[in-house]
Scaffold this motif. Structure first.
Motif, PDB file in Angstrom:
ATOM      1  N   ARG A   1      42.946  23.596  39.542  1.00  0.00           N
ATOM      2  CA  ARG A   1      43.410  22.467  38.738  1.00  0.00           C
ATOM      3  C   ARG A   1      42.600  22.231  37.467  1.00  0.00           C
ATOM      4  O   ARG A   1      43.103  21.620  36.521  1.00  0.00           O
ATOM      5  N   CYS A   2      41.345  22.650  37.454  1.00  0.00           N
ATOM      6  CA  CYS A   2      40.489  22.339  36.306  1.00  0.00           C
ATOM      7  C   CYS A   2      39.845  23.580  35.714  1.00  0.00           C
ATOM      8  O   CYS A   2      38.739  23.524  35.155  1.00  0.00           O
ATOM      9  N   GLY A   3      40.468  24.696  35.840  1.00  0.00           N
ATOM     10  CA  GLY A   3      39.906  25.910  35.279  1.00  0.00           C
ATOM     11  C   GLY A   3      39.057  26.658  36.289  1.00  0.00           C
ATOM     12  O   GLY A   3      38.525  26.100  37.254  1.00  0.00           O
ATOM     13  N   ALA A   4      38.954  27.959  36.054  1.00  0.00           N
ATOM     14  CA  ALA A   4      38.189  28.826  36.950  1.00  0.00           C
ATOM     15  C   ALA A   4      37.543  29.930  36.143  1.00  0.00           C
ATOM     16  O   ALA A   4      38.075  30.369  35.121  1.00  0.00           O
ATOM     17  N   SER A   5      36.379  30.365  36.635  1.00  0.00           N
ATOM     18  CA  SER A   5      35.667  31.445  35.957  1.00  0.00           C
ATOM     19  C   SER A   5      35.394  32.585  36.924  1.00  0.00           C
ATOM     20  O   SER A   5      34.766  32.379  37.965  1.00  0.00           O
ATOM     21  N   PHE A   6      35.906  33.772  36.562  1.00  0.00           N
ATOM     22  CA  PHE A   6      35.603  35.009  37.272  1.00  0.00           C
ATOM     23  C   PHE A   6      34.882  35.964  36.322  1.00  0.00           C
ATOM     24  O   PHE A   6      34.961  37.183  36.462  1.00  0.00           O
ATOM     25  N   ALA A   7      34.164  35.398  35.370  1.00  0.00           N
ATOM     26  CA  ALA A   7      33.496  36.219  34.358  1.00  0.00           C
ATOM     27  C   ALA A   7      32.472  37.143  35.014  1.00  0.00           C
ATOM     28  O   ALA A   7      31.640  36.728  35.816  1.00  0.00           O
ATOM     29  N   GLY A   8      32.566  38.418  34.657  1.00  0.00           N
ATOM     30  CA  GLY A   8      31.621  39.397  35.186  1.00  0.00           C
ATOM     31  C   GLY A   8      31.824  39.746  36.640  1.00  0.00           C
ATOM     32  O   GLY A   8      30.985  40.446  37.223  1.00  0.00           O
ATOM     33  N   ALA A   9      32.888  39.294  37.262  1.00  0.00           N
ATOM     34  CA  ALA A   9      33.131  39.601  38.671  1.00  0.00           C
ATOM     35  C   ALA A   9      33.539  41.068  38.835  1.00  0.00           C
ATOM     36  O   ALA A   9      34.122  41.674  37.929  1.00  0.00           O
ATOM     37  N   HIS A  10      33.224  41.628  40.001  1.00  0.00           N
ATOM     38  CA  HIS A  10      33.564  43.014  40.322  1.00  0.00           C
ATOM     39  C   HIS A  10      34.504  43.012  41.522  1.00  0.00           C
ATOM     40  O   HIS A  10      34.102  42.662  42.631  1.00  0.00           O
ATOM     41  N   PHE A  11      35.743  43.421  41.290  1.00  0.00           N
ATOM     42  CA  PHE A  11      36.724  43.536  42.363  1.00  0.00           C
ATOM     43  C   PHE A  11      36.829  45.014  42.736  1.00  0.00           C
ATOM     44  O   PHE A  11      37.511  45.784  42.059  1.00  0.00           O
ATOM     45  N   GLN A  12      36.165  45.421  43.804  1.00  0.00           N
ATOM     46  CA  GLN A  12      36.112  46.833  44.176  1.00  0.00           C
ATOM     47  C   GLN A  12      37.274  47.247  45.075  1.00  0.00           C
ATOM     48  O   GLN A  12      37.325  48.390  45.536  1.00  0.00           O
ATOM     49  N   ASP A  13      38.155  46.332  45.349  1.00  0.00           N
ATOM     50  CA  ASP A  13      39.369  46.628  46.123  1.00  0.00           C
ATOM     51  C   ASP A  13      40.484  45.763  45.552  1.00  0.00           C
ATOM     52  O   ASP A  13      40.375  45.250  44.440  1.00  0.00           O
ATOM     53  N   THR A  14      41.507  45.575  46.313  1.00  0.00           N
ATOM     54  CA  THR A  14      42.656  44.811  45.846  1.00  0.00           C
ATOM     55  C   THR A  14      42.276  43.369  45.537  1.00  0.00           C
ATOM     56  O   THR A  14      41.593  42.709  46.326  1.00  0.00           O
ATOM     57  N   ALA A  15      42.741  42.883  44.409  1.00  0.00           N
ATOM     58  CA  ALA A  15      42.567  41.476  44.038  1.00  0.00           C
ATOM     59  C   ALA A  15      43.953  40.869  43.892  1.00  0.00           C
ATOM     60  O   ALA A  15      44.744  41.280  43.043  1.00  0.00           O
ATOM     61  N   SER A  16      44.258  39.887  44.746  1.00  0.00           N
ATOM     62  CA  SER A  16      45.603  39.314  44.774  1.00  0.00           C
ATOM     63  C   SER A  16      45.555  37.843  44.398  1.00  0.00           C
ATOM     64  O   SER A  16      44.830  37.052  45.017  1.00  0.00           O
ATOM     65  N   PHE A  17      46.345  37.495  43.351  1.00  0.00           N
ATOM     66  CA  PHE A  17      46.472  36.117  42.895  1.00  0.00           C
ATOM     67  C   PHE A  17      47.938  35.689  42.890  1.00  0.00           C
ATOM     68  O   PHE A  17      48.345  34.831  42.119  1.00  0.00           O
ATOM     69  N   GLY A  18      48.729  36.293  43.760  1.00  0.00           N
ATOM     70  CA  GLY A  18      50.147  35.973  43.795  1.00  0.00           C
ATOM     71  C   GLY A  18      50.404  34.515  44.129  1.00  0.00           C
ATOM     72  O   GLY A  18      49.759  33.937  45.020  1.00  0.00           O
ATOM     73  N   LEU A  19      51.311  33.895  43.389  1.00  0.00           N
ATOM     74  CA  LEU A  19      51.721  32.510  43.569  1.00  0.00           C
ATOM     75  C   LEU A  19      50.611  31.512  43.249  1.00  0.00           C
ATOM     76  O   LEU A  19      50.773  30.306  43.494  1.00  0.00           O
TER      77      LEU A  19
END
Length: 450
Positions: free
Chosen positions: A352-370
């Motif tokens: 609701r108020c913003g999110a930060s994934f700066a510099g994150a490492h997703f070494q497998d599937t990253a799902s943000f569906g819906l």
């Protein structure tokens, strides 16, 4: 035998005949006479020196040697029998002594166990007293009992946890008549919490109780402080953490569960380590949450949890699968420089108020569906080792500057890119050390068709 032949009056002790001293001299004289007669007879019969006499003397010598050897062998056999009988008697004596020692140890152990049981029963009974000082004395008695008897520590921990699970009303929410009694009970509960956590810190080796399991299901915990503790497993399902709660640098060797727990104040898990599965499903965080540098080695779930205030998982590490499905982030949330070693799911989550994934490492599937993102969402300098999924996600302001992905060679033709109309992929100049082809997100300055 000579002693049995010569029985002198007054020489018997009880019923045993004692050989007199002169029998020894008489026996020696008889032996000398026999030897002298034997020598004289041999000289008389075979002393002529003829060959036949020499042969006869050799035969007699051989026969004598055989007789003497046979007697010696018989003597050795008798000596061996005596030695064996002596050793058997010594072994039997040792067995009898060991059996007596075991019986004595068992008796001492039974006495100690009876004493411990009496102390435990007495302290447990005192915990039910209606007087707060009596309950405090019972807590300290249980602590001393567990400290002196390591085999009973888990039992004492279970009793302390059971006491903390008992119903308790916060003095701030009770009437004037019950307020004083509840305040006294609050001091007892705070003492129980302090005694419990003080022995779960490995810093003081003599006071550290290793491999303890906690069951605080449904407990009311006030100003819970568990910093730098090390436990095997923990159950906090349905627990209510009144005021602030600290789990900084806690090490959970086994499973940890906080399902449907309620944190009324700030909650800190900074530097915590979860070696196995961790469950935070349907948890309500009413205060600020900090999980900076926390490490989750096993699967972890925050499904359907609610974060009312800011929360941070910055620089954390999720080695197993992590799930934040249907989580409601009502304030800013940070996953800055988090390492996701396995699949990460944020399906149907609301930011609701913003999110930060700066510099994150997703070494497998990253799902943000819906998922629904309100405000600015930053994936600046993030790395996706697989194609990220944003199916039917709602995005307002998205920052993918300097983000990278290991998308297929024809990544620019993939439908998933349509979710980011202001961004496009450019091929990395050179593969990395593992010969993987990276693609970089850059702003799309080209005119976007309606």
């Amino acid at each position: 035998m000579i002693g049995s032949w010569w029985k002198w009056p007054g020489r018997e002790v009880g019923r045993v005949s004692v050989m007199p001293a002169r029998s020894i001299w008489i026996g020696a004289l008889v032996l000398l006479v026999v030897a002298a007669v034997s020598m004289w007879t041999l000289l008389a019969l075979f002393g002529a020196g003829s060959p036949q006499d020499k042969v006869r003397l050799e035969i007699i010598k051989l026969a004598g040697g055989i007789v003497v050897g046979t007697g010696g062998a018989a003597a050795l056999l008798l000596a061996a029998r005596r030695q064996r009988a002596t050793e058997l008697q010594l072994a039997q004596n040792e067995r009898d002594l060991a059996q007596k020692e075991r019986a004595a140890d068992d008796a001492r152990h039974d006495a100690v166990e009876r004493r411990i049981t009496e102390l435990y029963s007495s302290a447990a009974e005192q915990l039910g007293s209606d007087k707060a000082p009596v309950r405090l004395a019972a807590l300290h008695a249980l602590e001393r009992l567990a400290q002196d008897n390591p085999g009973h520590r888990q039992t004492v921990v279970d009793l302390l946890c059971a006491y903390l699970r008992m119903p308790f009303a916060n003095p701030d929410t009770t009437g004037a008549e019950e307020r004083d009694e509840q305040r006294q009970e609050l001091q007892v509960r705070l003492t129980a919490q302090r005694l419990l956590t003080a022995h779960l810190r490995p810093g003081a080796d003599s006071k550290f109780w290793a491999d303890m399991d906690l069951d605080l299901t449904g407990a009311m915990l006030v100003t819970w402080g568990m910093e730098a503790c090390r436990i095997r497993s923990a159950l906090f399902d349905g627990a209510v953490f009144s005021r602030d709660a600290s789990f900084r640098q806690v090490e959970f060797g086994g499973a940890a569960s906080f399902r449907k727990a309620r944190f009324r104040g700030a909650a800190s898990f900074d530097g915590a380590r979860f070696h196995e599965r961790a469950g935070f499903g349907e948890v309500e965080f009413l205060g600020e949450v900090s999980c900076r540098t926390a490490e989750f080695d096993g699967a972890v779930s925050f499904d359907e949890s609610v974060f009312h205030d800011p929360a941070s998982f910055s620089e954390g590490k999720f080695s197993g699968t992590c799930s934040f499905r249907q989580v409601d982030f009502r304030d800013v949330i940070s996953f800055r420089e988090v390492e996701f070693g396995d699949a990460a799911s944020f399906g149907d989550a609301e930011f609701r108020c913003g999110a930060s994934f700066a510099g994150a490492h997703f070494q497998d599937t990253a799902s943000f569906g819906l998922a629904r993102f309100q405000g600015t969402t930053s994936f600046c300098e993030a790395e996706f080792w697989d194609v990220p999924w944003f199916d039917q996600a709602q995005l307002e302001e998205l920052d993918l500057s300097e983000a990278w992905t290991l998308a297929p060679d024809r990544a620019t033709d993939q439908d998933w890119l349509r979710r980011f109309p202001r961004w496009r992929l450019v091929d990395g100049e050179v593969p990395d050390e593992q010969q993987r082809r990276w693609w970089r997100f850059v702003p799309d300055t080209r005119e976007v068709a309606d």
